[in-house]
Design an enzyme around this catalytic site. Structure first.
Site, PDB file in Angstrom:
ATOM      1  N   CYS A   2       0.845  -1.186   0.000  1.00  0.00           N
ATOM      2  CA  CYS A   2       0.000   0.000   0.000  1.00  0.00           C
ATOM      3  C   CYS A   2       0.887   1.245   0.000  1.00  0.00           C
ATOM      4  CB  CYS A   2      -0.904   0.008   1.226  1.00  0.00           C
ATOM      5  SG  CYS A   2      -1.961  -1.463   1.357  1.00  0.00           S
ATOM      6  N   ARG A  27       1.162   1.669  -6.147  1.00  0.00           N
ATOM      7  CA  ARG A  27       1.396   0.694  -5.085  1.00  0.00           C
ATOM      8  C   ARG A  27       0.103   0.004  -4.647  1.00  0.00           C
ATOM      9  NH1 ARG A  27       6.398   1.471  -2.403  1.00  0.00           N
ATOM     10  NH2 ARG A  27       5.555   0.433  -0.577  1.00  0.00           N
ATOM     11  N   TRP A  74      -3.878  -1.795  -1.488  1.00  0.00           N
ATOM     12  CA  TRP A  74      -3.885  -3.061  -2.221  1.00  0.00           C
ATOM     13  C   TRP A  74      -4.373  -4.103  -1.223  1.00  0.00           C
ATOM     14  CZ3 TRP A  74      -1.669  -7.978  -2.218  1.00  0.00           C
ATOM     15  CH2 TRP A  74      -1.767  -8.688  -3.423  1.00  0.00           C
ATOM     16  N   ASN A 100       0.919   0.194   5.894  1.00  0.00           N
ATOM     17  CA  ASN A 100       1.405  -0.627   4.782  1.00  0.00           C
ATOM     18  C   ASN A 100       2.039  -1.864   5.408  1.00  0.00           C
ATOM     19  OD1 ASN A 100       2.530  -1.661   2.399  1.00  0.00           O
ATOM     20  ND2 ASN A 100       4.396  -0.453   2.660  1.00  0.00           N
ATOM     21  N   GLY A 101       1.527  -3.055   5.072  1.00  0.00           N
ATOM     22  CA  GLY A 101       2.081  -4.276   5.635  1.00  0.00           C
ATOM     23  C   GLY A 101       1.018  -5.158   6.247  1.00  0.00           C
ATOM     24  N   GLU A 485       8.860 -14.755 -19.550  1.00  0.00           N
ATOM     25  CA  GLU A 485       8.573 -13.342 -19.341  1.00  0.00           C
ATOM     26  C   GLU A 485       7.514 -12.849 -20.317  1.00  0.00           C
ATOM     27  OE1 GLU A 485       8.730  -9.408 -17.919  1.00  0.00           O
ATOM     28  OE2 GLU A 485       9.129 -11.374 -17.058  1.00  0.00           O
ATOM     29  N   LYS A 489       3.890 -11.252 -19.260  1.00  0.00           N
ATOM     30  CA  LYS A 489       3.405  -9.939 -19.695  1.00  0.00           C
ATOM     31  C   LYS A 489       2.004 -10.045 -20.278  1.00  0.00           C
ATOM     32  CE  LYS A 489       5.563  -7.811 -17.913  1.00  0.00           C
ATOM     33  NZ  LYS A 489       6.543  -8.560 -17.221  1.00  0.00           N
ATOM     34  N   GLU A 492      -0.585 -10.841 -17.556  1.00  0.00           N
ATOM     35  CA  GLU A 492      -0.726  -9.738 -16.595  1.00  0.00           C
ATOM     36  C   GLU A 492      -1.668  -8.661 -17.102  1.00  0.00           C
ATOM     37  OE1 GLU A 492       3.235  -8.967 -13.949  1.00  0.00           O
ATOM     38  OE2 GLU A 492       3.441  -8.621 -16.097  1.00  0.00           O
ATOM     39  N   HIS A 508       5.546 -33.828 -23.402  1.00  0.00           N
ATOM     40  CA  HIS A 508       5.275 -34.395 -22.084  1.00  0.00           C
ATOM     41  C   HIS A 508       4.029 -33.760 -21.451  1.00  0.00           C
ATOM     42  CE1 HIS A 508       9.005 -36.745 -21.844  1.00  0.00           C
ATOM     43  NE2 HIS A 508       9.528 -35.757 -22.555  1.00  0.00           N
ATOM     44  N   LYS A 607       2.478  -2.887  -7.964  1.00  0.00           N
ATOM     45  CA  LYS A 607       3.862  -2.825  -8.419  1.00  0.00           C
ATOM     46  C   LYS A 607       4.816  -3.468  -7.437  1.00  0.00           C
ATOM     47  CE  LYS A 607       6.917  -1.443 -11.423  1.00  0.00           C
ATOM     48  NZ  LYS A 607       6.981  -2.135 -12.711  1.00  0.00           N
TER      49      LYS A 607
END
Length: 612
Positions: A2, A27, A74, A100-101, A485, A489, A492, A508, A607
């Site tokens: 946050c 954030r 968040w 935050n936490g 990656e 992307k 996301e 497989h 983020k």
């Protein structure tokens, strides 16, 4: 993850708090809230969604309060509902808190205050704190926080205010969530990250773990909770590159940051390779210690881990050290075996990633040496390591990492070269040749970005496949982490399910997912495994799937194995990952835009991940 900001000074602060939250919004943007403090009264506003909704909710507050604080959330504990939005206010309206936490013992704390008659109005862990404050207050807010602090378990940074003391904000920090102080002329800011107040001051002080900070307009005290001793922290100047930039004419921060990659790569190399010489400062280990290393472990999460996977190949190739890479959130719960000859590379864009920090701490406790790779100077991972190497990508606002990834891969390449040079496993002349080619990468990335033909191809592919509901990515060797990656992307920002597999593993299991019209993205650049992946692509096409291949310019064979070929400039195979990922970033972006999605702020993501 946050965002928090506080202000105390001489100016009416509502706009300062709102502006600070806008700079911190990346954030967390599930909801936002603020509180303005006057003698005997608190004004609070909260709203779901982005900070602009909070602006609307706070429009009716005409307070001239010169002390206030705000929060952008968040969600962790409790759903995205206004009742779970910070700040939380005590029943008597005297205290407000935001955090935050996480309080890991929140169940116990909530039960305790409920048993004593407090009515809990949210599902959060944070709300219990405001009731504990109201109970314990005896006229000194800082002392009240000091007495409550030992009861709190977890990792957090929080701010509290009280109407009885409308001239101060008290903050506290435990473990990795950051808390930074901004010092102005007759005013003080507190925030989870410096961009919240960089338009007002660049003079900063860092709050250490286990400290309580008492901020007034003209003074700031830092006290260690353990013995209440006064601590001295130097006033430093914040890095100008952390200033939140405007979009600069681009339609989104993500697109802007994709186009900033040549600069980020060039800045990350900079003087580290100059005139044929490689020099890496900040490693924190002597050359003799590096020569004694017999094992390397790379830990990270998400995009950071993918850059570490590239580094794994290069360290083994050039330094000839046994290297593994693992997900930090899994590795931290394994019984890893270490000794002083083990080197741990901890990669975190933000420098705050909770699982990566925990893995670092465990590794050091077991005797390993740790080097942090991060984009943020003075961040938690940098402080927790023996040494720190910094990417120089500048602040990245888009949640989906782009320029920080290519900067991380560039820095891992430099580190692998350095390890090889120190250990004598790669000749100085070869180091110089590779370094010279490395210095060409920014220009080659720029070629990709300026290639209108490639951009038109990507438009065609995005139009054709934007509404498909599954993509398979296939790669081998250094192409595999780039596929991982690229797949990340796409999922996301477009919310399309993707899977990334080693191409040799396709038979497989993943081949069962293929049918007619399935899009398959492959990294098929020139290397010693090109013929192998070409064979795999033939197996894909035999099932009716459509192949989109990233290939090296000048390859005349790839058209036999793919319908769509995205050519990138030629460079040596070890350096191809930095180039190969760029078309995949752009493809993900174009597909998400066609689906009408917010590429800068994908749902459910933030983020910086400062909780497990």
């Amino acid at each position: 993850m946050c965002g928090i900001i506080g202000y105390v000074g001489a100016r009416p602060c509502k706009e300062l708090v709102l502006s600070g939250l806008e700079h911190l919004e990346y954030r967390g943007y599930d909801s936002a809230g603020l509180v303005l403090v006057e003698p005997g009264h608190l004004h609070r506003a909260r709203a779901l969604g982005p900070v602009k909704h909070l602006r609307e909710a706070a429009a009716g507050i005409s307070s001239t309060a010169t002390l206030g604080m705000g929060h952008t959330r968040w969600a962790t504990h409790g759903g995205v509902e206004e009742r779970n939005t910070h700040p939380f206010v005590s029943a008597d309206g005297r205290f407000a808190v935001l955090m935050n936490g996480i309080f890991e013992n929140y169940v116990e704390l909530r039960a305790e205050v409920a048993e004593r008659g407090h009515v809990l109005t949210s599902d959060t862990d944070t709300e219990a704190l405001v009731h504990l404050l109201a109970e314990a207050y005896e006229g000194d807010l800082a002392d009240t926080v000091r007495r409550i602090y030992p009861r709190l378990e977890g990792h957090f940074a929080f701010l509290v205010v009280c109407t009885d003391e409308p001239d101060r904000i008290v903050g506290a920090r435990l473990a990795w969530p950051p808390l930074v102080v901004g010092r102005g002329a007759g005013e003080t800011f507190l925030a989870s990250f410096t961009p919240a107040f960089l338009s007002e001051t660049r003079a900063i002080q860092l709050v250490a773990e286990g400290e309580i900070v008492i901020a007034t307009a003209d003074d700031v005290e830092f006290r260690r909770v353990a013995d209440w001793s006064l601590q001295e922290h130097p006033i430093e100047q914040a890095d100008e590159s952390l200033e939140v930039a405007a979009k600069g004419g681009y339609e989104s921060f993500m697109l802007k940051e994709i186009h900033e990659q040549p600069t980020a790569i060039d800045d990350t190399i900079a003087e580290r390779f100059h005139n044929g010489r490689l020099q890496l400062d900040g490693i924190g280990l002597t050359d003799e210690e590096l020569r004694s290393i017999n094992r390397v472990l790379v830990v990270g999460c998400g995009t950071a881990l993918h850059s570490g996977l590239v580094g794994r190949y290069l360290i083994e190739e050039w330094a000839q050290i046994a290297t593994e890479a693992d997900v930090a959130s899994e590795w931290r719960y394994r019984n890893g075996v270490f000794d002083p000859k083990t080197l741990v590379l901890a990669i975190s864009q933000s420098g705050e990633t909770a699982d990566t920090l925990a893995a670092m701490q465990i590794a050091r406790q077991r005797g390993a040496r740790v080097i942090a790779i991060t984009n943020i100077m003075g961040s938690a991972v940098a402080r927790a390591a023996d040494g720190a190497l910094y990417t120089r990508a500048g602040l990245e606002i888009g949640v989906a990492a782009t320029k920080t990834f290519t900067a991380q891969v560039t820095l891992m390449t430099l580190l692998a070269l350095h390890l090889g040079a120190v250990r004598g496993t790669i000749a100085p002349a070869e180091v110089a040749r590779i370094g010279d080619e490395l210095r060409l990468l920014p220009g080659l990335v720029q070629q990709i970005l300026d290639d209108t033909s490639l951009d038109a191809q990507l438009d065609v592919i995005a139009d054709r496949f934007a509404h498909d509901r599954f993509f398979l990515f296939l790669g081998r060797h250094l192409g595999l982490p780039i596929c991982q990656e690229g797949a990340l992307k796409l999922k996301e920002i477009s919310y399309i399910p993707t899977d990334a597999y080693a191409a040799g593993e396709m038979k497989h299991g993943p081949i069962a997912l293929l049918g007619e019209d399935t899009p398959v993205v492959a990294v098929a650049t020139d290397s010693h495994v090109f013929e192998k992946i070409a064979s795999n692509l033939e197996e894909v096409r035999a099932r009716g799937a459509h192949v989109i291949a990233v290939a090296t310019e000048g390859n005349t064979v790839i058209h036999h194995h793919a319908e769509h070929v995205l050519f990138i400039p030629r460079t040596r195979p070890e350096l191809q990952p930095v180039l190969a990922v760029v078309p995949l970033q752009i493809l993900a972006y174009k597909i998400a835009v066609r689906l009408g999605l917010d590429v800068d702020r994908p749902r459910n993501l933030a983020k910086t991940v400062t909780v497990e």
